[in-house]
Design a protein around this motif. Structure first.
Motif, mmCIF file in Angstrom:
data_model
loop_
_atom_site.group_PDB
_atom_site.id
_atom_site.type_symbol
_atom_site.label_atom_id
_atom_site.label_comp_id
_atom_site.label_asym_id
_atom_site.label_seq_id
_atom_site.Cartn_x
_atom_site.Cartn_y
_atom_site.Cartn_z
ATOM 1 N N LEU A 32 96.100 102.056 51.222
ATOM 2 C CA LEU A 32 96.524 102.332 52.592
ATOM 3 C C LEU A 32 97.991 102.741 52.557
ATOM 4 N N GLN A 33 98.309 103.742 53.335
ATOM 5 C CA GLN A 33 99.678 104.262 53.359
ATOM 6 C C GLN A 33 100.244 104.189 54.765
ATOM 7 N N TRP A 34 101.546 103.978 54.825
ATOM 8 C CA TRP A 34 102.277 104.035 56.088
ATOM 9 C C TRP A 34 103.247 105.214 56.026
ATOM 10 N N TYR A 35 103.271 105.962 57.120
ATOM 11 C CA TYR A 35 104.167 107.099 57.258
ATOM 12 C C TYR A 35 104.989 106.931 58.539
ATOM 13 N N ARG A 36 106.149 107.585 58.568
ATOM 14 C CA ARG A 36 106.914 107.723 59.812
ATOM 15 C C ARG A 36 107.060 109.208 60.103
ATOM 16 N N GLN A 37 106.828 109.558 61.365
ATOM 17 C CA GLN A 37 106.872 110.956 61.758
ATOM 18 C C GLN A 37 107.816 111.140 62.936
ATOM 19 N N GLU A 38 108.709 112.134 62.800
ATOM 20 C CA GLU A 38 109.592 112.534 63.891
ATOM 21 C C GLU A 38 108.931 113.695 64.641
ATOM 22 N N PRO A 39 109.282 113.899 65.898
ATOM 23 C CA PRO A 39 108.654 114.973 66.693
ATOM 24 C C PRO A 39 108.761 116.336 66.019
ATOM 25 N N GLY A 40 107.647 117.046 65.899
ATOM 26 C CA GLY A 40 107.638 118.389 65.343
ATOM 27 C C GLY A 40 107.804 118.464 63.837
ATOM 28 N N SER A 73 99.780 95.472 58.397
ATOM 29 C CA SER A 73 100.807 95.298 59.422
ATOM 30 C C SER A 73 102.136 95.802 58.883
ATOM 31 N N LEU A 74 102.977 96.187 59.818
ATOM 32 C CA LEU A 74 104.338 96.624 59.512
ATOM 33 C C LEU A 74 105.281 95.805 60.380
ATOM 34 N N HIS A 75 106.208 95.093 59.743
ATOM 35 C CA HIS A 75 107.187 94.283 60.464
ATOM 36 C C HIS A 75 108.568 94.876 60.219
ATOM 37 N N ILE A 76 109.315 95.083 61.287
ATOM 38 C CA ILE A 76 110.685 95.575 61.179
ATOM 39 C C ILE A 76 111.628 94.473 61.656
ATOM 40 N N THR A 77 112.563 94.121 60.821
ATOM 41 C CA THR A 77 113.563 93.093 61.136
ATOM 42 C C THR A 77 114.838 93.765 61.627
ATOM 43 N N ALA A 78 115.382 93.215 62.693
ATOM 44 C CA ALA A 78 116.658 93.719 63.237
ATOM 45 C C ALA A 78 116.614 95.233 63.393
ATOM 46 N N ALA A 79 115.733 95.692 64.255
ATOM 47 C CA ALA A 79 115.493 97.125 64.413
ATOM 48 C C ALA A 79 116.767 97.884 64.780
ATOM 49 N N GLN A 80 116.876 99.084 64.248
ATOM 50 C CA GLN A 80 117.985 99.986 64.504
ATOM 51 C C GLN A 80 117.475 101.239 65.211
ATOM 52 N N PRO A 81 118.341 101.951 65.952
ATOM 53 C CA PRO A 81 117.894 103.180 66.620
ATOM 54 C C PRO A 81 117.270 104.182 65.653
ATOM 55 N N GLY A 82 117.718 104.174 64.397
ATOM 56 C CA GLY A 82 117.159 105.070 63.391
ATOM 57 C C GLY A 82 115.733 104.743 63.008
ATOM 58 N N ASP A 83 115.233 103.585 63.451
ATOM 59 C CA ASP A 83 113.835 103.215 63.185
ATOM 60 C C ASP A 83 112.889 103.856 64.196
ATOM 61 N N THR A 84 113.442 104.476 65.217
ATOM 62 C CA THR A 84 112.624 105.136 66.230
ATOM 63 C C THR A 84 111.759 106.217 65.592
ATOM 64 N N GLY A 85 110.482 106.231 65.961
ATOM 65 C CA GLY A 85 109.577 107.239 65.420
ATOM 66 C C GLY A 85 108.137 106.831 65.615
ATOM 67 N N LEU A 86 107.243 107.701 65.181
ATOM 68 C CA LEU A 86 105.810 107.427 65.222
ATOM 69 C C LEU A 86 105.396 106.910 63.850
ATOM 70 N N GLY A 102 95.242 106.704 61.722
ATOM 71 C CA GLY A 102 95.204 106.194 63.063
ATOM 72 C C GLY A 102 96.001 107.103 63.986
ATOM 73 N N LYS A 103 96.045 106.756 65.284
ATOM 74 C CA LYS A 103 96.790 107.574 66.243
ATOM 75 C C LYS A 103 98.282 107.306 66.191
ATOM 76 N N GLY A 104 98.655 106.186 65.590
ATOM 77 C CA GLY A 104 100.070 105.904 65.438
ATOM 78 C C GLY A 104 100.605 104.848 66.387
ATOM 79 N N ASN A 105 101.718 104.252 65.992
ATOM 80 C CA ASN A 105 102.482 103.329 66.845
ATOM 81 C C ASN A 105 103.795 104.018 67.163
ATOM 82 N N GLN A 106 104.014 104.360 68.421
ATOM 83 C CA GLN A 106 105.277 104.982 68.823
ATOM 84 C C GLN A 106 106.282 103.872 69.089
ATOM 85 N N VAL A 107 107.331 103.837 68.274
ATOM 86 C CA VAL A 107 108.368 102.813 68.391
ATOM 87 C C VAL A 107 109.660 103.456 68.887
#
Lengths: 111, 114
Positions: A32-40, A73-86, A102-107
């Protein structure tokens, strides 16, 4: 029908808070893989988990593969604005070398 | 090292037209896969090619076709375009290392059909 269900679909938190998002399926995956995607843009690979119960850490991100290899599951500690993404999870079935997403988690992390 | 490259970046076509999208994999990767991502959805698998042979096909109509060249680059062709074909088309190159199968995506081609 979506093979992988991600929840919550949308999550907005303040900078410095912790968050956890989930990826669930009734199917068993060889990896299983986790990806982060920015718009476009294309998805960027964060981590691959292979062994049931496996835990991997990437700086403030912690990824866990379920014992039965059906969920993660994906856990983010002390989230930063740079963690924003799908955040997208994708599972590979045994031997078919194709990914089901999956359809994604928009954070959104608010400064 | 260069990542996966795709061209063009953006494309606008009219219903009924034909389109060709191109992809160059990471050096050393012999497998290329194509995905379609509609707004608000995760990527959907279209094709996988390995060593110039089709190894997998998703649930897409015959209007979609692809091929892989000796240098492992690939083309995705879509005929008789429909409005519903508007999407981000992603190419991914991959390698297999033991039980680990990892795909690396390009930036995508944004196709708009009017």
């Amino acid at each position: 029908t979506q093979l992988l269900e991600q929840s919550p679909q949308f999550l907005s938190i303040q900078e410095g808070e912790n968050l956890t998002v989930y990826c669930n399926s009734s199917s068993v995956f060889s990896s299983l893989q986790w990806y982060r995607q920015e718009p476009g843009e294309g998805p960027v690979l964060l981590v691959t988990v292979v062994t049931g119960g496996e835990v991997k850490k990437l700086k403030r991100l912690t990824f866990q593969f379920g014992d039965a290899r059906k969920d993660s599951s994906l856990h983010i500690t002390a989230a930063q604005p740079g963690d924003t993404g799908l955040y997208l999870c994708a599972g590979e079935g045994y031997g078919n070398n194709r990914l089901a997403f999956g359809k994604g988690n928009q954070v959104v992390v608010i400064p | 090292d260069a990542g996966v490259t795709q061209s063009p970046t953006h494309l606008i076509k009219t219903r009924g037209q034909h389109v060709t999208l191109r992809c160059s994999p990471i050096s050393g990767h012999k497998s290329v896969s194509w995905y379609q991502q509609v707004l608000g959805q995760g990527p959907q698998f279209i094709f996988q090619y390995y060593e110039k042979e089709e190894r997998g096909r998703g649930n897409f109509p015959d209007r979609f076709s692809a091929r892989q060249f000796p240098n492992y680059s690939s083309e995705l062709n879509v005929n008789a375009l429909l409005l519903g074909d508007s999407a981000l088309y992603l190419c991914a190159s991959s390698f297999v290392q033991g039980a680990r199968y990892e795909q690396y995506f390009g930036p995508g081609t944004r196709l708009t059909v009017t």
